[in-house]
Design a protein around this motif. Structure first.
Motif, PDB file in Angstrom:
ATOM      1  N   LEU A  22      68.302  44.354  36.134  1.00  0.00           N
ATOM      2  CA  LEU A  22      67.437  45.417  36.636  1.00  0.00           C
ATOM      3  C   LEU A  22      65.983  45.057  36.358  1.00  0.00           C
ATOM      4  O   LEU A  22      65.688  44.214  35.502  1.00  0.00           O
ATOM      5  CB  LEU A  22      67.766  46.751  35.963  1.00  0.00           C
ATOM      6  N   ASN A  23      65.068  45.717  37.048  1.00  0.00           N
ATOM      7  CA  ASN A  23      63.635  45.500  36.834  1.00  0.00           C
ATOM      8  C   ASN A  23      63.168  46.262  35.591  1.00  0.00           C
ATOM      9  O   ASN A  23      62.350  47.180  35.655  1.00  0.00           O
ATOM     10  CB  ASN A  23      62.836  45.943  38.065  1.00  0.00           C
ATOM     11  N   GLN A 185      61.178  50.343  32.436  1.00  0.00           N
ATOM     12  CA  GLN A 185      61.321  49.995  33.855  1.00  0.00           C
ATOM     13  C   GLN A 185      59.958  49.601  34.410  1.00  0.00           C
ATOM     14  O   GLN A 185      58.963  50.292  34.205  1.00  0.00           O
ATOM     15  CB  GLN A 185      61.875  51.194  34.629  1.00  0.00           C
ATOM     16  N   MET A 186      59.902  48.474  35.129  1.00  0.00           N
ATOM     17  CA  MET A 186      58.661  47.971  35.712  1.00  0.00           C
ATOM     18  C   MET A 186      58.652  48.271  37.213  1.00  0.00           C
ATOM     19  O   MET A 186      59.494  47.757  37.951  1.00  0.00           O
ATOM     20  CB  MET A 186      58.535  46.461  35.484  1.00  0.00           C
ATOM     21  N   VAL A 187      57.728  49.104  37.642  1.00  0.00           N
ATOM     22  CA  VAL A 187      57.641  49.507  39.045  1.00  0.00           C
ATOM     23  C   VAL A 187      56.374  48.904  39.643  1.00  0.00           C
ATOM     24  O   VAL A 187      55.271  49.111  39.126  1.00  0.00           O
ATOM     25  CB  VAL A 187      57.620  51.037  39.192  1.00  0.00           C
ATOM     26  N   TRP A 663      64.182  51.831  40.890  1.00  0.00           N
ATOM     27  CA  TRP A 663      65.039  50.743  40.420  1.00  0.00           C
ATOM     28  C   TRP A 663      65.163  49.637  41.460  1.00  0.00           C
ATOM     29  O   TRP A 663      65.220  49.895  42.666  1.00  0.00           O
ATOM     30  CB  TRP A 663      66.427  51.256  40.071  1.00  0.00           C
ATOM     31  N   ARG A 664      65.228  48.403  40.965  1.00  0.00           N
ATOM     32  CA  ARG A 664      65.568  47.237  41.778  1.00  0.00           C
ATOM     33  C   ARG A 664      66.745  46.564  41.096  1.00  0.00           C
ATOM     34  O   ARG A 664      66.742  46.342  39.882  1.00  0.00           O
ATOM     35  CB  ARG A 664      64.404  46.257  41.869  1.00  0.00           C
ATOM     36  N   GLN A 665      67.741  46.233  41.874  1.00  0.00           N
ATOM     37  CA  GLN A 665      68.964  45.598  41.377  1.00  0.00           C
ATOM     38  C   GLN A 665      68.957  44.161  41.884  1.00  0.00           C
ATOM     39  O   GLN A 665      68.993  43.940  43.096  1.00  0.00           O
ATOM     40  CB  GLN A 665      70.169  46.379  41.917  1.00  0.00           C
TER      41      GLN A 665
END
Length: 771
Positions: A22-23, A185-187, A663-665
């Motif tokens: 995940l990011n 979490q990095m957005v 989220w990025r997977q």
């Protein structure tokens, strides 16, 4: 209720574990803090202060009474208690009608679930401060909890600034091995900002272009409260300095000025514009010079240049590492924040796509799910349909080709022949009539005659901004036949095309045929294997005032022969979202009853025992009064009463967020992050009914980073296995009837409802499938 039962087919034959990240970066060690706590009590009988009021009050109290230069955060605990770092020590006392009482120091442990809200607030404050002070990221403008690059020559592209936007969000996730850990979490995304200030449009007498920006922003959109969409702007102080994001307080004023003569517009160049900015803890409206205001633009305005905002996986990964460097080792109110070096690993799997029924053959499912096997499957599916035609054609079609008069007859005849060749190669007995030239949509209407479908070449080019009265919009509003439009520069020229242009024009012609046939009810392929849930509902809301509700029901998935029906549900009020449970129940029960009659008329015993309800967004209502899910419960009770289902029925509400909460997977390939395989899913949250599902990704995503769906499942009635629900969602997203070598981001029934809600929003008639 979530079932603990394991389905052998779902867990072994259809799914394969894949290395997924995940990011986010996990925090290395347990965190504990000492904080001071203050009680804030109102001394007179008036409404209690809001959390924001309490924090502002304590800042004033610290500065004016305690004589402390404390600029740090206060964290709200409840309606009367606020925490602060131990460096903030305030005496007990009265101030501004409140009694502020100093309470004993409290220890905060990040491992205590009951303190997670405060831990999240502490980490937010610390990471925000770390980004503020980091020089490697450049000059940043704070925008709430996010930070945006200052516009500069570095991010200028033509007439737009493409500025990176960063946000760090503390979360808890279930990492590989099952342990729940705190992560950051990095957005990362991009904000498009007009390089020209508002005054430039006045100075050049082009305020109508500003008005177009505002109207494009508001097109088919309103706030949930029913008001107009806010027009965001960036205030850049004259003479330099950091900017500030806010909104235009009176955009209607600009719309009015757009109707003036250019000379009258120029006379207004020095007039200030009211803007709302956030100042000293509250929103404040103030007049600002037009030379200092730049509009924040949306993708419907930036058009094809939107490609410049797309970030590929390697670019995102570099930015993640920059954010990691800015935060790792940060002092968090007496504790050092150390992050793991690599992005967090989670447990995940990829779902094998189903075997397919094609015209004249069955396409087997791949034995192993890999980039190459998925790519080959998609190519085979697309090539077979293009060579052999569609699996089912439920209605004859008699299309007419209409071209703008300036397009030229020779070029029109070339396009007609190209479209006819595609249909002939697919063994369809369909003739494309025309081309007929037109100067207006009324011309087309007069020439349609007995034709029940239209292919229209638009006089507008693909680079022109869309408007509410352009040719495409008029065709959709005025003509009731199935229609498919294409911009003039997306087709072949009579001569002079390069090989690449000719190839792209061929792909575009294929897409025109595919879209037209599917809209008319033709189906190119279907799954040859049964799903777990026989009935699926897709529900979406659209319209300028969020007053259009579209539903699509699919029946027969467990029998590997689904049929679909799409309709509008009348809700009887200006704002439809959240959808009133009464009208929603009536609309669904009528639609399902008609579907049941249709199934029974074909000699099949109707089966509604296993049903999924796909909702675009959250299923809300009015707390304590009604919820949308009340309609689903009533529907279940009615079907149970009629003995159309039994007491073992499993009905599941599936709420789908396309933005997936940031989220990025990603998949690990030789140690580096790449886009996930289509069909990858994970359950990285503490709630076992919440999943991340990648319906887009490798091998179909040509650029950018795949964005998963955040899927929240809850029982309407009966037990369910979340893996079965996710499995069926992924298989249904594979039913991409208009892009044969791709898949939809949403399950098919929700995709139809989503597109149908958009058509209803524009007051188009919904004919056939709205794709």
């Amino acid at each position: 209720m979530i079932s603990n039962a394991t389905n052998t087919t779902t867990s072994t034959r259809d799914q394969t574990a894949v290395p997924t990240i995940l990011n986010a970066y996990a925090i290395r060690h347990p965190l504990t803090w000492q904080v001071n706590v203050y009680r804030v009590e109102r001394l007179i009988q008036e409404p209690a202060a809001t959390p924001q009021d309490m924090r502002g009050l304590l800042h004033e109290y610290a500065r004016r009474v305690a004589r402390q230069k404390f600029s740090g955060p206060f964290w709200t605990l409840d309606t009367q208690h606020v925490a602060a770092p131990v460096s903030c020590q305030l005496p007990t006392g009265d101030y501004q009608g409140y009694r502020i009482t100093s309470l004993p120091v409290r220890t905060i442990d990040a491992q205590d679930p009951e303190q997670s809200d405060l831990v999240r607030d502490i980490l937010k404050s610390a990471t925000r401060d770390a980004l503020k002070s980091d020089s490697e990221l450049g000059d940043l403008i704070q925008d709430g909890l996010r930070f945006v690059e200052q516009p500069s020559a570095r991010n200028l592209n033509g007439e737009l600034h493409y500025c990176r936007r960063y946000e760090v969000r503390p979360m808890t996730v279930r990492v590989q091995g099952g342990e729940v850990r705190w992560v950051l979490q990095m957005v990362v995304d991009t904000v498009s900002i007009d390089a020209h200030p508002i005054s430039r449009y006045y100075r050049e007498g082009q305020v109508e272009q500003l008005a177009d920006f505002i109207l494009a922003k508001r097109k088919n959109r309103r706030t949930r409260a029913g008001g107009p969409t806010a027009i965001r702007a960036l205030y850049l102080p004259d003479g330099g300095g950091y900017g500030q994001f806010g909104r235009l307080s009176d955009p209607e004023r600009i719309l009015t000025h757009a109707n003036l003569d250019p000379s009258d517009q120029q006379h207004l160049v020095e007039e200030p514009h009211p803007c709302t900015l956030y100042r000293q803890g509250k929103q404040e409206e103030m007049p600002l010079p037009g030379e200092s205001i730049h509009l924040v633009l949306d993708t419907q305005i930036t058009g094809e240049n939107h490609d410049d905002t797309i970030l590929d996986v390697p670019v995102r990964n570099r930015v993640y590492r920059q954010l990691h460097a800015a935060i790792d080792g940060t002092a968090v109110y007496g504790v050092t924040l150390n992050l793991e070096r690599d992005l967090v690993r989670i447990e995940s799997a990829v779902v094998r796509p189903p075997a397919l029924k094609l015209r004249g053959r069955e396409l087997a499912a791949p034995r192993a799910v890999t980039f190459k096997s998925l790519q080959e499957r998609n190519r085979t599916r697309a090539n077979h349909v293009r060579r052999h035609g569609y699996l089912y054609s439920f209605a004859d079609i008699n299309p007419l080709l209409a071209v703008p008069r300036q397009y030229g007859r020779a070029r029109g005849e070339q396009l007609a022949q190209q479209l006819q060749d595609i249909l002939t190669e697919q063994n369809h007995n369909v003739r494309v009539a025309g081309p007929v030239p037109y100067e207006s949509v009324d011309d087309i209407a007069a020439k349609l005659g007995e034709h029940d479908a239209l292919i229209a070449v638009l006089p507008e080019g693909s680079r022109q901004a869309q408007h509410a009265n352009d040719t495409h919009e008029q065709i959709k509003r005025k003509l009731s036949v199935t229609s498919q439009c294409i911009q003039k520069d997306r087709t072949r020229r009579v001569q002079g095309d390069t090989e690449r242009q000719a190839r792209n024009a061929g792909f575009n012609a294929q897409a025109v045929v595919s879209n037209l046939l599917v809209k008319h009810g033709w189906i190119p392929f279907l799954p040859a294997e049964p799903g777990h849930y026989n009935v699926r509902f897709g529900i979406d809301v659209g319209g300028v005032q969020n007053n259009k509700v579209m539903v699509c029901v699919g029946y027969g998935f467990a029998e590997a022969l689904p049929a679909f029906r799409a309709e509008e549900i009348k809700v009887g009020r200006e704002q439809a979202e959240p959808i009133l449970d009464g009208p929603l129940y009536l609309g669904m029960v009528e639609l399902l009853a008609r579907m049941r009659e249709w199934v029974a008329a074909r000699g099949v015993v109707p089966n509604f025992n296993r049903l999924l309800i796909f909702r675009d967004g959250d299923s809300n209502g009015e707390a304590g009064v009604w919820q949308e899910r009340d309609a689903f419960s009533r529907l279940h009770a009615e079907f149970l009463k009629q003995e159309w289902i039994d007491d073992q029925a499993s009905w599941v509400l599936v709420e789908i967020s396309k933005r997936a909460a940031g989220w990025r997977q990603l998949q690990l390939e030789d140690g580096r992050p790449v886009n996930p395989l289509v069909g990858t899913y994970s359950f990285p949250f503490e709630d076992p009914s919440h999943a991340l599902v990648s319906t887009t990704g490798s091998p179909t995503l040509a650029q950018g980073t795949a964005q998963p769906l955040l899927v929240k499942m809850s029982a309407v009635a009966g037990a369910f296995d979340p893996r079965e629900v996710v499995h069926d969602l992924i298989w249904e997203a594979d039913l991409c009837f208009t892009k044969l070598d791709h898949g939809y981001a949403l399950p098919y029934t929700l995709h139809v409802a989503d597109a149908g809600a958009l058509q209803l929003a524009r007051t188009y008639s919904v004919s056939g499938f709205t794709l």
